[in-house]
Design an enzyme around this catalytic site. Structure first.
Site, PDB file in Angstrom:
ATOM      1  N   GLU A 127     -75.234 -17.776  49.628  1.00 22.84           N
ATOM      2  CA  GLU A 127     -75.631 -18.236  47.935  1.00 22.84           C
ATOM      3  C   GLU A 127     -75.800 -19.768  47.716  1.00 22.84           C
ATOM      4  O   GLU A 127     -76.270 -20.394  46.971  1.00 22.84           O
ATOM      5  CB  GLU A 127     -74.879 -17.836  46.887  1.00 22.84           C
ATOM      6  N   LYS A 137     -78.431 -17.782  33.861  1.00 22.88           N
ATOM      7  CA  LYS A 137     -79.125 -16.906  34.198  1.00 22.88           C
ATOM      8  C   LYS A 137     -80.085 -16.952  33.528  1.00 22.88           C
ATOM      9  O   LYS A 137     -79.460 -18.068  31.978  1.00 22.88           O
ATOM     10  CB  LYS A 137     -78.489 -14.991  34.070  1.00 22.88           C
TER      11      LYS A 137
HETATM   12  P1  ADP Z   1     -71.842  -8.871  38.938  1.00 23.27           P
HETATM   13  O1  ADP Z   1     -72.980  -9.899  38.294  1.00 23.27           O
HETATM   14  O2  ADP Z   1     -70.915  -8.528  38.345  1.00 23.27           O
HETATM   15  O3  ADP Z   1     -72.371  -9.713  40.404  1.00 23.27           O
HETATM   16  P2  ADP Z   1     -73.298  -7.078  39.917  1.00 23.27           P
HETATM   17  O4  ADP Z   1     -73.730  -7.845  41.414  1.00 23.27           O
HETATM   18  O5  ADP Z   1     -73.317  -5.526  40.696  1.00 23.27           O
HETATM   19  O6  ADP Z   1     -73.247  -7.426  38.812  1.00 23.27           O
HETATM   20  O7  ADP Z   1     -75.238  -6.782  39.234  1.00 23.27           O
HETATM   21  C1  ADP Z   1     -75.871  -7.807  39.735  1.00 23.27           C
HETATM   22  C2  ADP Z   1     -76.351  -7.863  37.729  1.00 23.27           C
HETATM   23  O8  ADP Z   1     -77.308  -6.623  37.551  1.00 23.27           O
HETATM   24  C3  ADP Z   1     -75.950  -8.034  36.930  1.00 23.27           C
HETATM   25  O9  ADP Z   1     -74.969  -9.059  36.338  1.00 23.27           O
HETATM   26  C4  ADP Z   1     -76.058  -6.995  36.056  1.00 23.27           C
HETATM   27  O10 ADP Z   1     -77.029  -8.388  35.393  1.00 23.27           O
HETATM   28  C5  ADP Z   1     -76.948  -5.863  36.170  1.00 23.27           C
HETATM   29  N1  ADP Z   1     -77.098  -5.475  36.217  1.00 23.27           N
HETATM   30  C6  ADP Z   1     -75.660  -4.545  36.895  1.00 23.27           C
HETATM   31  N2  ADP Z   1     -75.800  -3.172  36.370  1.00 23.27           N
HETATM   32  C7  ADP Z   1     -77.211  -2.754  36.042  1.00 23.27           C
HETATM   33  C8  ADP Z   1     -77.718  -1.447  34.798  1.00 23.27           C
HETATM   34  N3  ADP Z   1     -76.761  -0.350  34.987  1.00 23.27           N
HETATM   35  N4  ADP Z   1     -78.467  -1.161  34.080  1.00 23.27           N
HETATM   36  C9  ADP Z   1     -79.024  -2.841  34.095  1.00 23.27           C
HETATM   37  N5  ADP Z   1     -79.039  -3.912  34.670  1.00 23.27           N
HETATM   38  C10 ADP Z   1     -77.307  -3.968  35.740  1.00 23.27           C
END
Ligand code: ADP
Ligand code: MG
Length: 163
Positions: free
Chosen positions: A141, A10
């Site tokens: 994706e 990212k």
């Molecule tokens: P992952 O990236 O581990 O698959 P998710 O798909 O649930 O996790 O979420 C996507 C992205 O959203 C995370 O990698 C993180 O950057 C961001 N994120 C998730 N939850 C939060 C939160 N509560 N506050 C801020 N950013 C968040």
């Protein structure tokens, strides 16, 4: 059992010059690089990547913050291949919340932010990586970030020891 999965370094990972370090974590586990590119996504592309699924799981506010975050700079999109690669890559990446991501994982070693802090600062958590979670997500994706001719099938010289 051989799967392909999508990883994004990212914008925080690119800005912090951790691209090489991150790729080497996957390579040293024997995962095969089958596609790689630098790409500066626009809002439309970001919305196709972080779909309504995020809204359902994390809420509209988190999705909006994420959409803004993903386009602040270029990302490096990587397609990796290996045995049960989707799960293995998630293990190497570590927990979504850097605070709880274990040492030895990419997120645990290079970040430490908590959900509480991100919420207080109204930020998307900069946790360096995106990695697909399911076979369906990986398929969607990979097709979103790569054209089929940008993905390569080849044999590694030491493949018998890894695959
Ligand atoms: P992952 O990236 O581990 O698959 P998710 O798909 O649930 O996790 O979420 C996507 C992205 O959203 C995370 O990698 C993180 O950057 C961001 N994120 C998730 N939850 C939060 C939160 N509560 N506050 C801020 N950013 C968040
Ligand atoms: Mg996710």
């Amino acid at each position: 059992m051989i799967e392909r999965t999508l990883v994004l370094v990212k914008p925080d990972g690119v800005h912090r010059q951790l691209v090489g370090e991150i790729i080497s974590r996957f390579e040293r586990a024997g995962l095969k690089l089958v596609g790689i590119k630098m790409f500066w996504a626009d809002k439309e592309h970001a919305m196709k990547h972080y779909t309504e699924d995020i809204t359902i799981r994390r809420g509209e506010n988190v999705r909006n913050k994420l959409l803004r975050f993903l386009v602040i700079g270029p990302v490096v999109a990587i397609c990796l291949e290996g045995i049960e690669a989707i799960e293995i890559v998630r293990k190497i990446v570590g927990d979504t919340q850097p605070k709880t991501a274990l040492p030895g994982t990419i997120r645990g070693d290079y970040s430490h932010m908590s959900y509480a802090y991100a919420d207080a600062k109204d930020k998307a958590i900069p946790n360096l990586i995106h990695a697909s979670t399911t076979k369906e997500e990986a398929e969607y994706e990979i097709a979103l970030w790569f054209k089929s001719e940008e993905l390569h099938s080849y044999k590694l010289p030491h493949e018998d020891h890894v695959l």
